[in-house]
Design a protein around this motif. Structure first.
Motif, PDB file in Angstrom:
ATOM      1  N   LYS A 433       0.837  -1.209   0.000  1.00  0.00           N
ATOM      2  CA  LYS A 433       0.000   0.000   0.000  1.00  0.00           C
ATOM      3  C   LYS A 433       0.872   1.259   0.000  1.00  0.00           C
ATOM      4  O   LYS A 433       0.613   2.209  -0.748  1.00  0.00           O
ATOM      5  CB  LYS A 433      -0.904  -0.039   1.229  1.00  0.00           C
ATOM      6  CG  LYS A 433      -1.904   1.095   1.312  1.00  0.00           C
ATOM      7  CD  LYS A 433      -2.892   0.860   2.452  1.00  0.00           C
ATOM      8  CE  LYS A 433      -2.172   0.742   3.778  1.00  0.00           C
ATOM      9  NZ  LYS A 433      -3.106   0.583   4.918  1.00  0.00           N
ATOM     10  N   THR A 434       1.901   1.275   0.824  1.00  0.00           N
ATOM     11  CA  THR A 434       2.820   2.421   0.882  1.00  0.00           C
ATOM     12  C   THR A 434       3.542   2.598  -0.450  1.00  0.00           C
ATOM     13  O   THR A 434       3.675   3.713  -0.959  1.00  0.00           O
ATOM     14  CB  THR A 434       3.852   2.207   2.008  1.00  0.00           C
ATOM     15  OG1 THR A 434       3.167   2.075   3.247  1.00  0.00           O
ATOM     16  CG2 THR A 434       4.823   3.378   2.081  1.00  0.00           C
ATOM     17  N   LEU A 435       3.977   1.462  -1.022  1.00  0.00           N
ATOM     18  CA  LEU A 435       4.684   1.498  -2.304  1.00  0.00           C
ATOM     19  C   LEU A 435       3.810   2.081  -3.405  1.00  0.00           C
ATOM     20  O   LEU A 435       4.221   2.982  -4.162  1.00  0.00           O
ATOM     21  CB  LEU A 435       5.136   0.082  -2.665  1.00  0.00           C
ATOM     22  CG  LEU A 435       5.792  -0.118  -4.032  1.00  0.00           C
ATOM     23  CD1 LEU A 435       7.158   0.551  -4.068  1.00  0.00           C
ATOM     24  CD2 LEU A 435       5.918  -1.611  -4.348  1.00  0.00           C
ATOM     25  N   VAL A 436       2.602   1.580  -3.501  1.00  0.00           N
ATOM     26  CA  VAL A 436       1.702   1.994  -4.587  1.00  0.00           C
ATOM     27  C   VAL A 436       1.231   3.431  -4.415  1.00  0.00           C
ATOM     28  O   VAL A 436       1.037   4.164  -5.387  1.00  0.00           O
ATOM     29  CB  VAL A 436       0.506   1.024  -4.679  1.00  0.00           C
ATOM     30  CG1 VAL A 436      -0.543   1.546  -5.665  1.00  0.00           C
ATOM     31  CG2 VAL A 436       0.960  -0.364  -5.113  1.00  0.00           C
ATOM     32  N   SER A 437       1.043   3.861  -3.169  1.00  0.00           N
ATOM     33  CA  SER A 437       0.549   5.229  -2.922  1.00  0.00           C
ATOM     34  C   SER A 437       1.519   6.285  -3.427  1.00  0.00           C
ATOM     35  O   SER A 437       1.143   7.439  -3.658  1.00  0.00           O
ATOM     36  CB  SER A 437       0.284   5.420  -1.432  1.00  0.00           C
ATOM     37  OG  SER A 437       1.491   5.328  -0.689  1.00  0.00           O
ATOM     38  N   LYS A 438       2.788   5.892  -3.603  1.00  0.00           N
ATOM     39  CA  LYS A 438       3.812   6.847  -4.075  1.00  0.00           C
ATOM     40  C   LYS A 438       3.876   6.929  -5.601  1.00  0.00           C
ATOM     41  O   LYS A 438       4.603   7.754  -6.136  1.00  0.00           O
ATOM     42  CB  LYS A 438       5.179   6.425  -3.534  1.00  0.00           C
ATOM     43  CG  LYS A 438       5.292   6.488  -2.018  1.00  0.00           C
ATOM     44  CD  LYS A 438       6.652   5.971  -1.565  1.00  0.00           C
ATOM     45  CE  LYS A 438       6.764   6.008  -0.035  1.00  0.00           C
ATOM     46  NZ  LYS A 438       8.076   5.465   0.435  1.00  0.00           N
ATOM     47  N   SER A 443      -0.454   2.948 -14.675  1.00  0.00           N
ATOM     48  CA  SER A 443      -0.718   2.013 -15.766  1.00  0.00           C
ATOM     49  C   SER A 443      -0.436   0.592 -15.303  1.00  0.00           C
ATOM     50  O   SER A 443       0.333   0.358 -14.357  1.00  0.00           O
ATOM     51  CB  SER A 443       0.162   2.340 -16.972  1.00  0.00           C
ATOM     52  OG  SER A 443       1.521   2.039 -16.678  1.00  0.00           O
ATOM     53  N   LYS A 444      -1.028  -0.347 -15.988  1.00  0.00           N
ATOM     54  CA  LYS A 444      -0.830  -1.754 -15.636  1.00  0.00           C
ATOM     55  C   LYS A 444       0.648  -2.136 -15.712  1.00  0.00           C
ATOM     56  O   LYS A 444       1.187  -2.795 -14.804  1.00  0.00           O
ATOM     57  CB  LYS A 444      -1.637  -2.648 -16.584  1.00  0.00           C
ATOM     58  CG  LYS A 444      -1.349  -4.141 -16.391  1.00  0.00           C
ATOM     59  CD  LYS A 444      -1.581  -4.933 -17.663  1.00  0.00           C
ATOM     60  CE  LYS A 444      -1.016  -6.346 -17.510  1.00  0.00           C
ATOM     61  NZ  LYS A 444      -1.141  -7.134 -18.733  1.00  0.00           N
ATOM     62  N   GLN A 445       1.312  -1.687 -16.787  1.00  0.00           N
ATOM     63  CA  GLN A 445       2.698  -2.073 -17.000  1.00  0.00           C
ATOM     64  C   GLN A 445       3.607  -1.545 -15.889  1.00  0.00           C
ATOM     65  O   GLN A 445       4.463  -2.264 -15.367  1.00  0.00           O
ATOM     66  CB  GLN A 445       3.181  -1.558 -18.370  1.00  0.00           C
ATOM     67  CG  GLN A 445       2.526  -2.211 -19.570  1.00  0.00           C
ATOM     68  CD  GLN A 445       1.104  -1.706 -19.825  1.00  0.00           C
ATOM     69  OE1 GLN A 445       0.683  -0.698 -19.231  1.00  0.00           O
ATOM     70  NE2 GLN A 445       0.386  -2.415 -20.695  1.00  0.00           N
ATOM     71  N   ILE A 485      -6.776  -5.146 -12.782  1.00  0.00           N
ATOM     72  CA  ILE A 485      -7.805  -4.717 -11.823  1.00  0.00           C
ATOM     73  C   ILE A 485      -7.341  -3.480 -11.066  1.00  0.00           C
ATOM     74  O   ILE A 485      -8.085  -2.508 -10.920  1.00  0.00           O
ATOM     75  CB  ILE A 485      -8.123  -5.865 -10.837  1.00  0.00           C
ATOM     76  CG1 ILE A 485      -8.677  -7.086 -11.580  1.00  0.00           C
ATOM     77  CG2 ILE A 485      -9.138  -5.387  -9.792  1.00  0.00           C
ATOM     78  CD1 ILE A 485      -8.885  -8.298 -10.698  1.00  0.00           C
ATOM     79  N   ILE A 486      -6.073  -3.491 -10.592  1.00  0.00           N
ATOM     80  CA  ILE A 486      -5.542  -2.345  -9.840  1.00  0.00           C
ATOM     81  C   ILE A 486      -5.582  -1.083 -10.684  1.00  0.00           C
ATOM     82  O   ILE A 486      -6.041  -0.024 -10.237  1.00  0.00           O
ATOM     83  CB  ILE A 486      -4.095  -2.636  -9.375  1.00  0.00           C
ATOM     84  CG1 ILE A 486      -4.063  -3.824  -8.413  1.00  0.00           C
ATOM     85  CG2 ILE A 486      -3.494  -1.394  -8.703  1.00  0.00           C
ATOM     86  CD1 ILE A 486      -2.655  -4.303  -8.076  1.00  0.00           C
ATOM     87  N   ALA A 487      -5.123  -1.203 -11.925  1.00  0.00           N
ATOM     88  CA  ALA A 487      -5.056  -0.033 -12.805  1.00  0.00           C
ATOM     89  C   ALA A 487      -6.445   0.529 -13.082  1.00  0.00           C
ATOM     90  O   ALA A 487      -6.634   1.752 -13.142  1.00  0.00           O
ATOM     91  CB  ALA A 487      -4.367  -0.413 -14.111  1.00  0.00           C
ATOM     92  N   LEU A 488      -7.401  -0.340 -13.240  1.00  0.00           N
ATOM     93  CA  LEU A 488      -8.750   0.107 -13.573  1.00  0.00           C
ATOM     94  C   LEU A 488      -9.462   0.709 -12.367  1.00  0.00           C
ATOM     95  O   LEU A 488     -10.201   1.692 -12.485  1.00  0.00           O
ATOM     96  CB  LEU A 488      -9.553  -1.067 -14.139  1.00  0.00           C
ATOM     97  CG  LEU A 488     -10.811  -0.746 -14.940  1.00  0.00           C
ATOM     98  CD1 LEU A 488     -10.547   0.314 -15.991  1.00  0.00           C
ATOM     99  CD2 LEU A 488     -11.351  -2.007 -15.607  1.00  0.00           C
TER     100      LEU A 488
END
Length: 506
Positions: A433-438, A443-445, A485-488
């Motif tokens: 969660k911390t990684l993605v929030s930054k 994009s999916k890639q 799913i995450i990207a969308l």
């Protein structure tokens, strides 16, 4: 073929059009188009006692939905109008009189009560009463009455029917395109009624007259009419007309092959037997239809075409134009064809894969609004459709397969939770969660590369991260690629779902 091919589909408006009737219409259409001929719709509504309000329009709508465009019919008049038998009543009496004058038919004044009495007398002796050549000379008809007595009864308006005078001891050899040669002995046939006491012709008579006057060259109909074929051939002969060629189609059977497919079979096993939904005007009972069950008409047509016919190849998917090109009545089977609901869904799946994503997104958007009250932008739906299309068979399946794109999970599959969520999972999810929030690039890639690299750097098993991620986003171990799913879903929704999973599954 010497004469221009003319075929007719001639249903009676007594209720919804069964798929067996729709297949008859399809085969007539294919044969006509194959030979650059004419496809006629004729409504046979002489039996007013069985007429059902709305049935005629239903027939027209069903043909239109399937793309079986008529060349002539009630709403598309040609040189042989009108195309409803109730509007042709003035025509038939002339030909009935011709049969009477030539000795091929006669007036019968027997009352229903008298005939019923005769039937019961025969039944008491273990016999069957049939109005035929064996007893007609002893009954109340113009064969036994003087001309004056008969005319007197007619002038007085006594009720009567007109019966065909079946030839005695005649052996008929009849040719059928599908069945081959058929032998019938006339002694086994009764003197059918041609004109009823209400002044309307029966199907047998009006059918023959109309086919002749409309210059029908081929009669393609269900095998339930085979017992009437001899009578029809004899009527043509008695009127001095050339008969058309006949082809009697096999029945569509129940899935177990035992008996004709019925409405009850569909209700019992949960599949439609009608092309469109039907609401009985008397009872209000609703019967399912393929259109309302989200089938594509092309899939239904393809399925029906192969219920009793094949082109001798292994090909199963045919466009309507391909069917026209390949159709041949001599390739129609004699034996009944078992209806297979699962195969019907297979056809639907094949065809829906060919539909463009824009069209499916628009259809799904309408479904979401009506069924779920969800307003969703078309661009988002195009992406959802693109991810799920290969998994679905019907438009509502997009919801079954992808509900989590519209609603966050409120509970989690217990079995999947036990497998995916361990003691250290919450800490791992917090780090993800911390990684993605930054991340600014969602994009999916980019997400795939970022998370995979992090997993490798932490020397964590891939499944220890990806399984709880999927569970958090979907509520189960299902769905397309997790990074899709995450990207969308987007960053905010992604974080929100992870936090809910942590709080729920801890």
């Amino acid at each position: 073929m010497k004469n221009s091919v003319r075929v007719r589909f001639a249903p009676s408006p007594t209720g919804p059009l069964h798929i067996g009737g729709l297949r008859t219409a399809l085969y007539n259409y294919l044969f006509a188009k194959k030979h650059n001929g004419t496809f006629v719709l004729r409504i046979e509504d002489t039996d007013q006692s069985r007429y059902v309000e709305g049935a005629e329009q239903y027939i027209k709508d069903a043909l239109d939905w399937c793309g079986l465009t008529i060349d002539e019919g009630p709403n598309k008049p040609g040189d042989f109008s009108p195309y409803k038998q109730s509007e042709r009543q003035h025509i038939y009496k002339e030909y009935a009189k011709k049969l009477i004058d030539s000795g091929h038919a006669y007036y019968a004044f027997d009352s229903a009560e008298d005939l019923d009495k005769l039937r019961k007398e025969r039944e008491s002796k273990g016999e069957t009463f049939t109005y035929n050549s064996q007893n007609r000379t002893h009954l109340n008809n113009s064969l036994n009455l003087s001309d004056d007595e008969c005319q007197k009864r007619l002038d007085e308006g006594q009720p009567y029917v007109v019966r065909f005078k079946m030839p005695m001891a005649k052996q008929l050899l009849i040719s059928d395109i599908i069945r081959g040669n058929i032998q019938v002995r006339t002694d086994a046939l009764d003197d059918k009624i041609l004109f009823k006491s209400d002044g309307l012709p029966t199907y047998h008579f009006s059918n023959i007259v109309d086919d002749h006057l409309m210059k029908i060259t081929h009669v393609i109909r269900g095998e339930e009419w085979l017992p009437s074929l001899a009578l029809h051939i004899l009527l043509y002969d008695a009127l001095g007309w050339n008969a058309p060629e006949f082809a009697h189609l096999p029945l569509i059977l129940k899935p177990n092959g035992k008996g004709k497919l019925s409405k009850r079979d569909g209700e019992k096993h949960g599949f439609p037997v009608f092309p469109l939904k039907w609401k009985d005007p008397k009872t209000g009972q609703i019967s399912a239809g393929y259109r309302e069950d989200y089938y594509l008409p092309e899939a239904v047509v393809n399925m029906l075409a192969l219920l009793g016919w094949n082109d001798s190849s292994d090909q199963e998917i045919f466009s309507l134009n391909e069917l026209v090109d390949k159709f041949d009545l001599t390739r129609v089977h004699k034996a009944g064809a078992k209806f297979d609901p699962e195969k019907t869904q297979w056809f639907q799946h094949q065809y829906i894969q060919k539909v463009d994503e824009e069209t499916l997104a628009n259809q799904f958007q309408k479904w979401l609004k009506i069924e779920k009250g969800i307003d969703s932008k078309i661009e988002y739906l195009r992406q959802v459709v693109g991810l799920l299309k290969e998994r679905i068979t019907f438009v509502p399946d997009f919801w079954e397969e992808g509900y989590y794109f519209f609603e966050a999970p409120q509970e989690f599959n217990p079995k999947a939770s036990k497998k995916a969520w361990k003691d250290d999972t919450s800490e791992i999810i917090s780090n993800v969660k911390t990684l993605v929030s930054k991340q600014d690039n969602f994009s999916k890639q980019h997400l795939q590369s970022t998370i995979k690299n992090w997993i490798q750097s932490q020397e964590i098993g891939f499944g220890k991260v990806m399984q709880p991620l999927r569970l958090s986003l979907v509520g189960d171990m299902k769905g397309p690629d997790v990074f899709e799913i995450i990207a969308l879903l987007g960053k905010d929704e992604f974080i929100k779902r992870l936090e809910f999973a942590q709080n729920t599954l801890k």
